[in-house]
Design a protein around this motif. Sequence first.
Motif, PDB file in Angstrom:
ATOM      1  N   THR A 255       0.826  -1.203   0.000  1.00 47.55           N
ATOM      2  CA  THR A 255       0.000   0.000   0.000  1.00 47.55           C
ATOM      3  C   THR A 255       0.860   1.252   0.000  1.00 47.55           C
ATOM      4  OG1 THR A 255      -1.749   1.198   1.175  1.00 47.55           O
ATOM      5  CG2 THR A 255      -0.139   0.017   2.520  1.00 47.55           C
ATOM      6  N   LEU A 256       0.305   2.323  -0.560  1.00 47.68           N
ATOM      7  CA  LEU A 256       0.987   3.613  -0.555  1.00 47.68           C
ATOM      8  C   LEU A 256       0.745   4.365   0.749  1.00 47.68           C
ATOM      9  CD1 LEU A 256       0.145   4.730  -4.205  1.00 47.68           C
ATOM     10  CD2 LEU A 256       2.376   4.013  -3.348  1.00 47.68           C
ATOM     11  N   GLU A 257      -0.228   3.883   1.530  1.00 49.40           N
ATOM     12  CA  GLU A 257      -0.515   4.508   2.811  1.00 49.40           C
ATOM     13  C   GLU A 257       0.525   4.097   3.851  1.00 49.40           C
ATOM     14  OE1 GLU A 257      -4.547   3.850   4.059  1.00 49.40           O
ATOM     15  OE2 GLU A 257      -5.267   3.826   1.974  1.00 49.40           O
ATOM     16  N   LYS A 258       0.683   4.941   4.843  1.00 50.69           N
ATOM     17  CA  LYS A 258       1.639   4.629   5.915  1.00 50.69           C
ATOM     18  C   LYS A 258       1.001   3.636   6.876  1.00 50.69           C
ATOM     19  CE  LYS A 258       4.491   6.675   9.559  1.00 50.69           C
ATOM     20  NZ  LYS A 258       5.662   5.870   9.199  1.00 50.69           N
ATOM     21  N   CYS A 259       1.591   2.468   6.994  1.00 45.86           N
ATOM     22  CA  CYS A 259       1.098   1.438   7.904  1.00 45.86           C
ATOM     23  C   CYS A 259       1.744   1.607   9.277  1.00 45.86           C
ATOM     24  CB  CYS A 259       1.439   0.046   7.371  1.00 45.86           C
ATOM     25  SG  CYS A 259       0.691  -0.330   5.788  1.00 45.86           S
ATOM     26  N   PRO A 260       1.077   1.141  10.320  1.00 43.51           N
ATOM     27  CA  PRO A 260       1.703   1.176  11.643  1.00 43.51           C
ATOM     28  C   PRO A 260       3.039   0.438  11.630  1.00 43.51           C
ATOM     29  CG  PRO A 260      -0.630   0.612  11.824  1.00 43.51           C
ATOM     30  CD  PRO A 260      -0.275   0.573  10.365  1.00 43.51           C
ATOM     31  N   ARG A 261       4.092   1.109  12.054  1.00 44.35           N
ATOM     32  CA  ARG A 261       5.418   0.517  12.250  1.00 44.35           C
ATOM     33  C   ARG A 261       6.052   0.028  10.949  1.00 44.35           C
ATOM     34  NH1 ARG A 261       5.389  -2.641  17.939  1.00 44.35           N
ATOM     35  NH2 ARG A 261       7.527  -1.870  17.856  1.00 44.35           N
ATOM     36  N   ASN A 262       5.700   0.666   9.830  1.00 43.24           N
ATOM     37  CA  ASN A 262       6.305   0.225   8.571  1.00 43.24           C
ATOM     38  C   ASN A 262       7.786   0.585   8.485  1.00 43.24           C
ATOM     39  OD1 ASN A 262       6.053   2.978   8.187  1.00 43.24           O
ATOM     40  ND2 ASN A 262       5.224   2.822   6.100  1.00 43.24           N
ATOM     41  N   ASP A 263       8.234   1.578   9.267  1.00 42.38           N
ATOM     42  CA  ASP A 263       9.649   1.924   9.259  1.00 42.38           C
ATOM     43  C   ASP A 263      10.499   0.756   9.758  1.00 42.38           C
ATOM     44  OD1 ASP A 263       8.413   2.276  11.751  1.00 42.38           O
ATOM     45  OD2 ASP A 263       9.959   3.689  12.429  1.00 42.38           O
ATOM     46  N   GLU A 264       9.960  -0.012  10.712  1.00 38.84           N
ATOM     47  CA  GLU A 264      10.711  -1.152  11.231  1.00 38.84           C
ATOM     48  C   GLU A 264      10.779  -2.280  10.205  1.00 38.84           C
ATOM     49  OE1 GLU A 264      10.298  -1.848  15.630  1.00 38.84           O
ATOM     50  OE2 GLU A 264       8.524  -0.605  15.321  1.00 38.84           O
ATOM     51  N   PHE A 265       9.733  -2.406   9.401  1.00 42.54           N
ATOM     52  CA  PHE A 265       9.754  -3.401   8.332  1.00 42.54           C
ATOM     53  C   PHE A 265      10.831  -3.054   7.309  1.00 42.54           C
ATOM     54  CE2 PHE A 265       8.494  -4.806   4.091  1.00 42.54           C
ATOM     55  CZ  PHE A 265       8.356  -6.161   4.293  1.00 42.54           C
ATOM     56  N   PHE A 266      10.869  -1.798   6.870  1.00 47.99           N
ATOM     57  CA  PHE A 266      11.836  -1.415   5.836  1.00 47.99           C
ATOM     58  C   PHE A 266      13.265  -1.376   6.367  1.00 47.99           C
ATOM     59  CE2 PHE A 266       7.917   0.310   3.868  1.00 47.99           C
ATOM     60  CZ  PHE A 266       7.969  -0.446   2.706  1.00 47.99           C
ATOM     61  N   HIS A 267      13.405  -1.237   7.675  1.00 44.38           N
ATOM     62  CA  HIS A 267      14.745  -1.353   8.268  1.00 44.38           C
ATOM     63  C   HIS A 267      15.350  -2.715   7.949  1.00 44.38           C
ATOM     64  CE1 HIS A 267      17.963  -1.202  11.274  1.00 44.38           C
ATOM     65  NE2 HIS A 267      17.550  -2.368  11.722  1.00 44.38           N
ATOM     66  N   TYR A 268      14.526  -3.755   8.000  1.00 43.00           N
ATOM     67  CA  TYR A 268      15.027  -5.103   7.715  1.00 43.00           C
ATOM     68  C   TYR A 268      15.015  -5.422   6.217  1.00 43.00           C
ATOM     69  CZ  TYR A 268      15.186  -5.852  12.681  1.00 43.00           C
ATOM     70  OH  TYR A 268      15.521  -5.749  14.009  1.00 43.00           O
ATOM     71  N   VAL A 269      14.137  -4.785   5.462  1.00 42.48           N
ATOM     72  CA  VAL A 269      14.203  -4.923   3.997  1.00 42.48           C
ATOM     73  C   VAL A 269      15.600  -4.553   3.520  1.00 42.48           C
ATOM     74  CG1 VAL A 269      13.437  -3.940   1.792  1.00 42.48           C
ATOM     75  CG2 VAL A 269      11.755  -4.560   3.522  1.00 42.48           C
ATOM     76  N   ASP A 270      16.137  -3.483   4.086  1.00 43.95           N
ATOM     77  CA  ASP A 270      17.447  -2.989   3.661  1.00 43.95           C
ATOM     78  C   ASP A 270      18.602  -3.852   4.147  1.00 43.95           C
ATOM     79  OD1 ASP A 270      16.212  -0.945   2.310  1.00 43.95           O
ATOM     80  OD2 ASP A 270      16.425   0.510   3.933  1.00 43.95           O
ATOM     81  N   LYS A 271      18.310  -4.894   4.897  1.00 47.38           N
ATOM     82  CA  LYS A 271      19.327  -5.861   5.293  1.00 47.38           C
ATOM     83  C   LYS A 271      19.220  -7.149   4.473  1.00 47.38           C
ATOM     84  CE  LYS A 271      19.738  -4.276  10.104  1.00 47.38           C
ATOM     85  NZ  LYS A 271      21.216  -4.116  10.145  1.00 47.38           N
ATOM     86  N   THR A 272      18.338  -7.145   3.476  1.00 48.84           N
ATOM     87  CA  THR A 272      18.143  -8.310   2.608  1.00 48.84           C
ATOM     88  C   THR A 272      18.605  -7.993   1.190  1.00 48.84           C
ATOM     89  OG1 THR A 272      15.928  -7.753   1.766  1.00 48.84           O
ATOM     90  CG2 THR A 272      16.051  -8.800   3.945  1.00 48.84           C
ATOM     91  N   ALA A 273      18.451  -8.968   0.311  1.00 50.27           N
ATOM     92  CA  ALA A 273      18.800  -8.774  -1.102  1.00 50.27           C
ATOM     93  C   ALA A 273      17.834  -7.832  -1.799  1.00 50.27           C
ATOM     94  CB  ALA A 273      18.829 -10.127  -1.818  1.00 50.27           C
ATOM     95  N   TRP A 274      16.765  -7.419  -1.114  1.00 47.76           N
ATOM     96  CA  TRP A 274      15.816  -6.432  -1.648  1.00 47.76           C
ATOM     97  C   TRP A 274      16.125  -5.032  -1.127  1.00 47.76           C
ATOM     98  CZ3 TRP A 274      14.310 -11.499  -1.032  1.00 47.76           C
ATOM     99  CH2 TRP A 274      13.577 -12.080  -2.068  1.00 47.76           C
ATOM    100  N   SER A 275      17.311  -4.810  -0.635  1.00 43.69           N
ATOM    101  CA  SER A 275      17.681  -3.521  -0.057  1.00 43.69           C
ATOM    102  C   SER A 275      17.311  -2.363  -0.982  1.00 43.69           C
ATOM    103  CB  SER A 275      19.186  -3.496   0.230  1.00 43.69           C
ATOM    104  OG  SER A 275      19.568  -2.248   0.772  1.00 43.69           O
ATOM    105  N   GLY A 276      16.671  -1.364  -0.413  1.00 45.45           N
ATOM    106  CA  GLY A 276      16.262  -0.189  -1.182  1.00 45.45           C
ATOM    107  C   GLY A 276      14.870  -0.274  -1.763  1.00 45.45           C
ATOM    108  N   TRP A 277      14.258  -1.461  -1.716  1.00 49.25           N
ATOM    109  CA  TRP A 277      12.920  -1.630  -2.303  1.00 49.25           C
ATOM    110  C   TRP A 277      11.890  -0.858  -1.489  1.00 49.25           C
ATOM    111  CZ3 TRP A 277       8.055  -3.031  -0.976  1.00 49.25           C
ATOM    112  CH2 TRP A 277       7.167  -3.353  -2.013  1.00 49.25           C
ATOM    113  N   ARG A 278      10.997  -0.152  -2.215  1.00 50.32           N
ATOM    114  CA  ARG A 278       9.871   0.525  -1.587  1.00 50.32           C
ATOM    115  C   ARG A 278       8.658   0.395  -2.504  1.00 50.32           C
ATOM    116  NH1 ARG A 278      13.330   0.249   1.603  1.00 50.32           N
ATOM    117  NH2 ARG A 278      14.007   1.802   3.155  1.00 50.32           N
TER     118      ARG A 278
END
Length: 312
Positions: A255-278
Amino acid sequence: MIVVNDEPIVVVCAADDNYAMPLAVTMRSALEHLATNRKIVFFIIDGGIKEQNKQKILKSVKSEQCYVKWLAKPDERRLGADVWISGHITIASYYRLFLVELLPDQYKKIIYLDCDLVVKKDLGQLWDMEMGESYLLGVPDYKIPYLSSPDCKYFNAGVLVINLQKWRANNITDKVNKYLQKNKGYITFHDQDVLNTLFAGNWGELDPRWNHQSIDTIDQGLMWKEDKFPEDIYKYQHYKSYIIHYTSPKKPWNTLEKCPRNDEFFHYVDKTAWSGWRFTVWYWNWTRLVGRIKRLRSKFYLKLQGIGSTMT
């Protein structure tokens, strides 16, 4: 009661290709908080993950503390074409019902994790908990506190410690098959309803911080206004949570909407092979188009099979 041991932690997840990236986040976050003297064996029930995404998942969790094994999915025909799925809930959610026949007999206990969560605590502490005679350990569901009465709580199936040995001894797979045959038309909350019915009154309750269900309506204050969950308890779990579970249909990756605690999800996205994905407008339009095509193909297939689509 905690029983400390040094055996590998066995974690099972199930995903199709749509959940490949969130699965990598779940696994990576678990490794980030694992004690240095512990190891994890991840069993992934493969619901159709593309090979290129499997390689990205393996790259995301490359560690001497981690080993990944892929499991073939169960025969979906026993579920039937009319099994209830919806939006963010796919057929892969039902795979956990057949864990007994998917996992080798040597494993007596597992931790089952959904693929829409972030782990913030050492899973070794969860693994070392004594289960007693319970079929599983879980956390009450925020939206559905009780199964049928205040005397019978209803658990959320996203984070479970499962007594696999007891499941085998009591032929749980047979009971699952019989329940699906007789009650499929009455299932509302998918495989979670099946598990809650089979294990009513026979499961142990975990500290709710092990499955903090980050639901948008709760975070807006609506849930506790309905007196289903006390505000002070929810906020305590929110800030002290061990596992963040994105249970709302609107998730950080769809979703393009801000989800509760989505910053913590993307913190770990950037530690995977999908780093930078949004999630972007372009990606949103693309997923909508792909979703429509898949739905049309599914309806066409069912029509060819003479089944008739009940999924609209």
